[in-house]
Design a protein around this motif. Structure first.
Motif, PDB file in Angstrom:
ATOM      1  N   GLN A  23       7.299  12.011   1.962  1.00  0.00           N
ATOM      2  CA  GLN A  23       6.651  11.618   3.564  1.00  0.00           C
ATOM      3  C   GLN A  23       6.414  10.062   3.161  1.00  0.00           C
ATOM      4  O   GLN A  23       6.844   9.422   5.032  1.00  0.00           O
ATOM      5  CB  GLN A  23       4.812  12.058   3.489  1.00  0.00           C
ATOM      6  N   LYS A  24       5.901   9.211   2.871  1.00  0.00           N
ATOM      7  CA  LYS A  24       5.998   8.068   2.391  1.00  0.00           C
ATOM      8  C   LYS A  24       7.159   6.697   2.948  1.00  0.00           C
ATOM      9  O   LYS A  24       7.201   6.399   3.143  1.00  0.00           O
ATOM     10  CB  LYS A  24       5.691   7.266   0.769  1.00  0.00           C
ATOM     11  N   PHE A  25       8.275   7.744   2.084  1.00  0.00           N
ATOM     12  CA  PHE A  25       9.842   7.042   2.459  1.00  0.00           C
ATOM     13  C   PHE A  25       9.802   7.629   3.578  1.00  0.00           C
ATOM     14  O   PHE A  25      10.697   6.795   3.614  1.00  0.00           O
ATOM     15  CB  PHE A  25      10.708   8.358   1.424  1.00  0.00           C
ATOM     16  N   LEU A  26      10.462   8.535   3.965  1.00  0.00           N
ATOM     17  CA  LEU A  26       9.797   9.011   5.575  1.00  0.00           C
ATOM     18  C   LEU A  26       9.923   7.492   6.443  1.00  0.00           C
ATOM     19  O   LEU A  26      10.005   7.038   7.499  1.00  0.00           O
ATOM     20  CB  LEU A  26      10.383  10.089   5.784  1.00  0.00           C
ATOM     21  N   LYS A  27       8.102   7.530   6.440  1.00  0.00           N
ATOM     22  CA  LYS A  27       7.975   6.579   7.684  1.00  0.00           C
ATOM     23  C   LYS A  27       8.658   5.035   7.287  1.00  0.00           C
ATOM     24  O   LYS A  27       8.483   4.399   7.995  1.00  0.00           O
ATOM     25  CB  LYS A  27       6.060   6.921   6.813  1.00  0.00           C
ATOM     26  N   GLU A  28       8.695   4.504   6.284  1.00  0.00           N
ATOM     27  CA  GLU A  28       9.383   3.159   5.816  1.00  0.00           C
ATOM     28  C   GLU A  28      10.594   3.359   5.843  1.00  0.00           C
ATOM     29  O   GLU A  28      10.687   2.534   6.509  1.00  0.00           O
ATOM     30  CB  GLU A  28       9.290   2.935   4.317  1.00  0.00           C
ATOM     31  N   LEU A  29      11.265   4.430   5.878  1.00  0.00           N
ATOM     32  CA  LEU A  29      12.953   4.341   6.362  1.00  0.00           C
ATOM     33  C   LEU A  29      12.674   4.146   7.957  1.00  0.00           C
ATOM     34  O   LEU A  29      13.605   3.502   8.706  1.00  0.00           O
ATOM     35  CB  LEU A  29      13.641   6.002   6.203  1.00  0.00           C
ATOM     36  N   ARG A  30      11.299   4.751   8.509  1.00  0.00           N
ATOM     37  CA  ARG A  30      11.410   4.743   9.561  1.00  0.00           C
ATOM     38  C   ARG A  30      11.036   3.506  10.675  1.00  0.00           C
ATOM     39  O   ARG A  30      11.902   2.554  11.237  1.00  0.00           O
ATOM     40  CB  ARG A  30      10.575   5.763  10.550  1.00  0.00           C
TER      41      ARG A  30
END
Length: 333
Positions: free
Chosen positions: A93-100
């Motif tokens: 979830q943290k990765f996806l937030k940062e990717l966005r």
């Protein structure tokens, strides 16, 4: 079970091993602003649809399960009892937030893809989607276009990192990154260390055998890199050539005698140089990213994550979403 995940290295950042954008992932905190448009109707957390997020979830779920077996999910990874399932989902979830957020920053910096890059990403999306089994497609709910969307977002993030760090000096000298191999004996008293030194220098006793007999820590050979130990220790051991034994020296509350096995581990030094260069790149990027992220926090709809269980999807096997990217796109950025 093959092995228990740890708190560092592979176990600690197990799914963040793809490329620069993923390696740069860390916690996004202290944000004050929110962009509600990131989660539009029909979209999931971080502005990605449920199916798009499931592509990452499925790949990392299956990769971890193949390494650790399906017993991994309830294993506690810390003293608070956090399960590996909870930990991994939080990391994804943290990765996806940062990717966005990185893609928002890429928009601001006008990072666009060339026709050649789009062609490669389209071919990559075709290849990955074709490699997915029916069970994979059912588990993720993803279409071929979902695959392309995630690869494009990931590639733009990598392009952003390169663009923002292109003028950073990444040169690391051998003297900074040098790694040596030593055998180490440590003692609580100077007299004990002196007695040990006489045994291995004057009496000719094998150093490692003597370590096992009398040192506080009977350890095997260890690698030591510049900057990893205190100055007193480094001053003594980095002055040694291969085969030499140091005089007795004090570091903190202990007394040491060290034998240099290899005064220049070429492979380990090269690996450390690459790691140090990446750390410099990450630091330079973070200075820009963190400032941007403070005012661009991504909202999350917790429902997706709350109902998600990594124990499901037994027939799904896809586990190389990022590996296929690396094989096709590394060196093209």
């Amino acid at each position: 079970m093959k092995r228990r995940p740890g708190k560092s290295g592979k176990g600690r950042r197990i799914f963040l091993a793809a490329a620069a954008a993923v390696m740069l992932a860390g916690s996004v905190s202290g944000c004050s602003g929110k962009i509600s448009s990131l989660v539009s109707e029909g979209m999931g957390t971080e502005g990605f649809s449920d199916a798009q997020m499931m592509l990452v979830v499925a790949s990392e779920r299956n990769r971890c399960q193949k390494i650790y077996t399906d017993q991994i999910w309830d294993i506690a990874v810390d003293d608070a009892g956090t399960t590996f399932q909870t930990y991994l989902l939080a990391e994804i979830q943290k990765f996806l937030k940062e990717l966005r957020v990185m893609n928002l920053l890429a928009d601001e910096r006008q990072i666009s893809l060339s026709a050649r890059e789009k062609e490669q990403l389209n071919a990559l999306a075709d290849s990955y989607y074709e490699s997915m089994s029916e069970a994979d497609r059912a588990y993720t709910g993803a279409s071929r276009d979902d695959v392309y969307t995630m690869y494009e977002a990931y590639h733009r993030a990598n392009r952003l990192v390169d663009a923002l760090t292109q003028n950073v000096n990444l040169e690391v000298r051998d003297s900074e990154a040098r790694v040596i191999t030593v055998q180490e004996a440590s003692f609580a008293q100077e007299s004990e260390a002196q007695a040990f030194w006489r045994r291995v220098t004057e009496d000719g006793i094998d150093f490692q055998a003597a370590v096992k007999e009398s040192s506080l820590d009977g350890t095997a050979e260890k690698s030591v890199g510049r900057g990893e130990r205190q100055k007193a220790y480094e001053d003594a051991v980095f002055a040694l050539e291969s085969g030499q034994i140091s005089p007795v020296f004090q570091d903190g509350e202990r007394w040491y005698v060290v034998k240099c096995v290899n005064d220049y581990d070429e492979n380990a030094t090269l690996e450390r140089k690459q790691k140090m260069a990446l750390e410099r790149k990450n630091q330079a990027f973070r200075q820009i990213y963190d400032s941007f992220a403070e005012n661009h926090q991504v909202e999350s709809n917790g429902g997706f994550w709350e109902r998600l269980s990594l124990k499901d999807g037994a027939e799904s096997e896809t586990d190389d979403f990022f590996e296929q990217y690396r094989q096709v796109m590394d060196g093209e950025n």
